[in-house]
Enzyme design. Structure first.
Site, PDB file in Angstrom:
ATOM      1  N   ASP A 221      -6.519  77.458  65.120  1.00  0.00           N
ATOM      2  CA  ASP A 221      -6.041  78.455  66.066  1.00  0.00           C
ATOM      3  C   ASP A 221      -6.490  79.832  65.601  1.00  0.00           C
ATOM      4  O   ASP A 221      -6.120  80.284  64.511  1.00  0.00           O
ATOM      5  CB  ASP A 221      -4.515  78.405  66.177  1.00  0.00           C
ATOM      6  CG  ASP A 221      -4.017  77.063  66.692  1.00  0.00           C
ATOM      7  OD1 ASP A 221      -4.590  76.579  67.677  1.00  0.00           O
ATOM      8  OD2 ASP A 221      -3.075  76.508  66.096  1.00  0.00           O
ATOM      9  N   LEU A 222      -7.283  80.504  66.414  1.00  0.00           N
ATOM     10  CA  LEU A 222      -7.895  81.767  66.028  1.00  0.00           C
ATOM     11  C   LEU A 222      -6.851  82.788  65.574  1.00  0.00           C
ATOM     12  O   LEU A 222      -5.945  83.138  66.331  1.00  0.00           O
ATOM     13  CB  LEU A 222      -8.699  82.331  67.199  1.00  0.00           C
ATOM     14  CG  LEU A 222      -9.378  83.687  66.968  1.00  0.00           C
ATOM     15  CD1 LEU A 222     -10.417  83.575  65.855  1.00  0.00           C
ATOM     16  CD2 LEU A 222     -10.017  84.185  68.252  1.00  0.00           C
ATOM     17  N   ASP A 223      -7.009  83.245  64.335  1.00  0.00           N
ATOM     18  CA  ASP A 223      -6.168  84.300  63.757  1.00  0.00           C
ATOM     19  C   ASP A 223      -4.685  83.948  63.768  1.00  0.00           C
ATOM     20  O   ASP A 223      -3.824  84.834  63.809  1.00  0.00           O
ATOM     21  CB  ASP A 223      -6.383  85.632  64.495  1.00  0.00           C
ATOM     22  CG  ASP A 223      -7.806  86.150  64.365  1.00  0.00           C
ATOM     23  OD1 ASP A 223      -8.458  85.835  63.355  1.00  0.00           O
ATOM     24  OD2 ASP A 223      -8.269  86.855  65.280  1.00  0.00           O
ATOM     25  N   GLU A 224      -4.348  82.660  63.718  1.00  0.00           N
ATOM     26  CA  GLU A 224      -2.949  82.256  63.759  1.00  0.00           C
ATOM     27  C   GLU A 224      -2.566  81.360  62.586  1.00  0.00           C
ATOM     28  O   GLU A 224      -1.522  80.712  62.607  1.00  0.00           O
ATOM     29  CB  GLU A 224      -2.641  81.546  65.086  1.00  0.00           C
ATOM     30  CG  GLU A 224      -2.738  82.472  66.298  1.00  0.00           C
ATOM     31  CD  GLU A 224      -2.293  81.808  67.586  1.00  0.00           C
ATOM     32  OE1 GLU A 224      -1.644  80.741  67.503  1.00  0.00           O
ATOM     33  OE2 GLU A 224      -2.579  82.351  68.666  1.00  0.00           O
TER      34      GLU A 224
END
Length: 279
Positions: A221-224
């Site tokens: 999950d992008l940047d998560e």
């Protein structure tokens, strides 16, 4: 006397601290620092123990701790003291420069074994520190081809961690799965605000009064991914985008440096999408 570090993660039960203390005492190990935490939602117990002693059998200690703790307990005794890292870069130099200077003066807490970049921009700077630089272009290639070349460049160095020092490429789930909880990214925003590209412009347009940076483990999950360190600095209406970028770069260096220090000292545990940090 020799220092021994013990890391434990297991299902939570009554009496775990007593069991651990008794096993260490039987091995004549004196506890000088012990930090523990229970993630109640996940029913998981975490502990980081520093102790001193001589003439104990590490295999026997491992066996007794594993036998005395709940099934499937993870027990690590004296993890590698000097981690090996591969650093991935694009064109921005400030985070890489901070890492290489700390490495040069032996204050990083890890060995930089190689740098890989999808541009040549940072090759000459890197090679001044006698560290191998691998250029892996992403142009005219599929993501799979690009990442395959990237893996072939860094895996021979057997890195313990991969540091994304402003590496402006989104990694595939297959790449991330190859290095679970071993890829550390510095994001130029106080997550979860301003995910993705151009966060300083997003911040400027929103008129924020704080800017920040976040170091986190990379997931699909992008940047998560699980957050390791965050920091903010105040700004005001006089800050344009360029001033925010300058201020933000200083925060990014500080946040990434702190996160790496914690990880390299084995102070960070991952539980779900969160971290437990024993500072």
């Amino acid at each position: 006397m020799n220092k021994t570090l013990v890391l434990i993660e297991c299902k939570d039960e009554v009496g775990l601290v007593a069991i651990i203390s008794q096993v260490l005492a039987r091995h004549q190990l004196n506890i000088v620092a012990m930090r523990e935490f229970v993630d109640e939602a996940a029913n998981r117990f975490f502990a980081r123990i520093e102790c001193y002693g001589e003439n104990f059998n590490e295999d026997s200690l491992q066996h007794e701790l594993t036998s005395g703790l709940p099934a499937l307990a993870k027990v690590t005794i004296n993890p590698k003291s000097e981690k090996r890292i591969a650093v991935l870069v694009t064109k921005e130099y400030h985070c890489l420069a901070d890492i290489l200077v700390r490495h040069f003066f032996n204050t990083l807490g890890a060995k930089v074994c190689c740098i890989a970049g999808n541009y040549e921009a940072l090759r000459s700077f890197t090679e001044r520190f006698d560290i191998p630089f691998h250029y892996v272009s992403h142009e005219n290639k599929s993501k799979q081809e690009f990442e395959s070349e990237l893996i072939n460049s860094i895996e021979p160095y057997t890195p313990d961690y991969i540091v994304l020092a402003k590496f402006m490429r989104i990694l595939s789930p297959e790449f991330v799965a190859r290095f679970p909880n071993r890829i550390i990214n510095i994001h130029h925003s106080f997550l979860p605000a301003f995910i993705g590209a151009s966060p300083y412009r997003q911040a400027f347009e929103r008129g924020v009064k704080l800017i920040g940076a976040t170091a986190h483990f990379v997931t699909n999950d992008l940047d998560e991914g699980p957050i390791i360190v965050q920091q903010t600095n105040p700004v005001n209406h006089t800050f344009g985008v360029s001033e925010m970028v300058i201020a933000g770069k200083e925060i990014e260096k500080s946040v990434l440096s702190k996160a790496l220090q914690l990880v390299f000292q084995d102070r960070v545990f991952v539980t779900g999408n969160k971290t437990i940090i024993f500072e």
